[in-house]
Design a protein around this motif. Structure first.
Motif, PDB file in Angstrom:
ATOM      1  N   GLU A 239       0.842  -1.183   0.000  1.00  0.00           N
ATOM      2  CA  GLU A 239       0.000   0.000   0.000  1.00  0.00           C
ATOM      3  C   GLU A 239       0.882   1.240   0.000  1.00  0.00           C
ATOM      4  O   GLU A 239       1.953   1.256   0.629  1.00  0.00           O
ATOM      5  N   ALA A 240       0.433   2.280  -0.680  1.00  0.00           N
ATOM      6  CA  ALA A 240       1.244   3.495  -0.782  1.00  0.00           C
ATOM      7  C   ALA A 240       0.357   4.705  -0.998  1.00  0.00           C
ATOM      8  O   ALA A 240      -0.844   4.580  -1.272  1.00  0.00           O
ATOM      9  N   ALA A 241       0.952   5.878  -0.853  1.00  0.00           N
ATOM     10  CA  ALA A 241       0.262   7.138  -1.133  1.00  0.00           C
ATOM     11  C   ALA A 241       1.286   8.129  -1.663  1.00  0.00           C
ATOM     12  O   ALA A 241       2.439   8.135  -1.231  1.00  0.00           O
ATOM     13  N   VAL A 242       0.859   8.935  -2.617  1.00  0.00           N
ATOM     14  CA  VAL A 242       1.688  10.017  -3.145  1.00  0.00           C
ATOM     15  C   VAL A 242       0.971  11.328  -2.830  1.00  0.00           C
ATOM     16  O   VAL A 242      -0.166  11.536  -3.254  1.00  0.00           O
ATOM     17  N   ALA A 243       1.632  12.196  -2.069  1.00  0.00           N
ATOM     18  CA  ALA A 243       1.058  13.479  -1.674  1.00  0.00           C
ATOM     19  C   ALA A 243       1.868  14.597  -2.320  1.00  0.00           C
ATOM     20  O   ALA A 243       3.095  14.597  -2.253  1.00  0.00           O
ATOM     21  N   ARG A 244       1.180  15.538  -2.946  1.00  0.00           N
ATOM     22  CA  ARG A 244       1.879  16.650  -3.583  1.00  0.00           C
ATOM     23  C   ARG A 244       1.046  17.922  -3.465  1.00  0.00           C
ATOM     24  O   ARG A 244      -0.140  17.875  -3.151  1.00  0.00           O
ATOM     25  N   GLU A 245       1.704  19.056  -3.725  1.00  0.00           N
ATOM     26  CA  GLU A 245       1.060  20.373  -3.593  1.00  0.00           C
ATOM     27  C   GLU A 245       0.397  20.509  -2.221  1.00  0.00           C
ATOM     28  O   GLU A 245      -0.689  21.083  -2.091  1.00  0.00           O
ATOM     29  N   LEU A 246       1.063  19.995  -1.192  1.00  0.00           N
ATOM     30  CA  LEU A 246       0.478  19.970   0.146  1.00  0.00           C
ATOM     31  C   LEU A 246       0.206  21.382   0.659  1.00  0.00           C
ATOM     32  O   LEU A 246       1.045  22.266   0.539  1.00  0.00           O
ATOM     33  N   THR A 247      -0.965  21.556   1.234  1.00  0.00           N
ATOM     34  CA  THR A 247      -1.495  22.800   1.815  1.00  0.00           C
ATOM     35  C   THR A 247      -1.820  23.848   0.758  1.00  0.00           C
ATOM     36  O   THR A 247      -2.257  24.942   1.102  1.00  0.00           O
TER      37      THR A 247
END
Length: 335
Positions: A239-247
């Motif tokens: 399982e994974a997650a890619v987070a970008r442009e946070l906030t």
């Protein structure tokens, strides 16, 4: 934290005759519960307050490691603002990026560059300023200084001379991505940026493959699809997650199995900005019994029952007692 006599004297000299001021932004923290007798706090919902509305603070001498917003400039902390206002100089990676933050909050401190390309030349000058009793703030373009950013050697050099180093905590992209990922935060390992070349990247991933923790990486988006594919190959389809442009306005967190997320970015192409990649810990599955028996027989050819069971327990995570009983049965059946 101890302070050199020279730095201490300079800090005291700058604060004489200023009664009622706090010399350090966390010397007298707010109470955990509001005092019902206190007057109501001023309304700050309308936006940032001018410099005169900030708490008046006389900073002690030292190196301040100040976290800055990772996207939304409203995430600057109330403690960071008076530190930046009171600093004699602010060091940053890119003066154009930090200049926008300072302009928003009407901060006029001297701004200088401190990055990977000039650190060796700039460090002696900064240390000289600290010895004189100056208040120096170190910030990164976004987030917490030293976390995949320059500054570690400067902190080490300051500590070696017993010069004060103070952390002003705040936003960090790694932790923000972790808590948005939906993956377990109970134990996590931040591994920073992976190597840009595939062979070196896969070798680096092999170091973390057996770690019983959620893994957090930074990655540039042009390499995102390739890196996710390497993670699936080396770590397994976790399982994974890619987070970008946070906030920011277009914040995105994409969750799924590594192969699925890699396929998405391979087809969609590189997104904007930089990414935080969060990968779940190894997933324990019940080993196939025939495979376990095969490995026990191989271990029993070289080891006693107890040692063979201990070896397989370490390799598979299965209970040692269960493996010991199975090894006894195999040995007795073959005798």
């Amino acid at each position: 934290m101890r302070r050199t006599a020279k730095a201490t004297g300079a800090a005291r000299a700058g604060s004489e005759g200023k009664e009622g001021r706090s010399r350090h932004p966390n010397r007298r923290p707010d109470a955990s519960k509001p005092d019902p007798r206190a007057p109501p706090a001023p309304d700050t919902a309308g936006g940032p307050q001018p410099a005169g509305a900030l708490p008046e603070t006389e900073l002690a001498a030292g190196l301040y490691l100040v976290a800055t917003p990772i996207g939304n400039l409203g995430d600057i902390t109330l403690r960071a603002l008076p530190v930046l206002h009171g600093a004699d100089r602010i060091l940053c990676e890119d003066t154009r990026v930090t200049g926008k933050l300072l302009a928003k909050y009407r901060i006029s401190a001297s701004l200088g560059a401190y990055h990977d390309h000039n650190a060796e030349q700039a460090r002696p000058t900064v240390l000289t300023a600290l010895r004189r009793g100056e208040r120096v703030a170190l910030v990164s373009d976004a987030g917490t200084p030293l976390i995949s950013d320059p500054g570690y050697k400067l902190v080490r050099a300051a500590l070696a001379e017993d010069l004060p180093v103070i952390a002003i905590p705040g936003p960090t992209a790694a932790v923000t991505g972790l808590i948005l990922s939906g993956l377990s935060p109970d134990a996590f390992l931040f591994a920073g940026f992976l190597p840009p070349r595939q062979a070196a990247r896969q070798r680096a991933l092999e170091r973390w493959a057996a770690v019983e923790a959620t893994l957090v990486f930074y990655e540039s988006t042009p390499r995102l699809a390739e890196s996710l594919a390497d993670m699936a190959k080396v770590l397994g389809n976790r399982e994974a997650a890619v987070a970008r442009e946070l906030t920011k306005l277009h914040e995105e967190v994409r969750r799924g199995r590594l192969t699925d997320v890699a396929a998405h970015y391979r087809l969609a192409g590189p997104p904007r900005g930089e990414a935080v990649v969060v990968v779940g810990p190894p997933e324990r599955r019940e080993p196939d019994q025939a495979e376990v028996d095969k490995r026990l027989r191989a271990a029993l050819a070289k080891l006693g029952v107890r040692d063979a069971a201990a070896k397989l327990a370490a390799e598979t995570g299965m209970p040692r007692g269960e493996l010991y009983r199975r090894a006894l049965a195999i040995r007795d059946g073959e005798e």
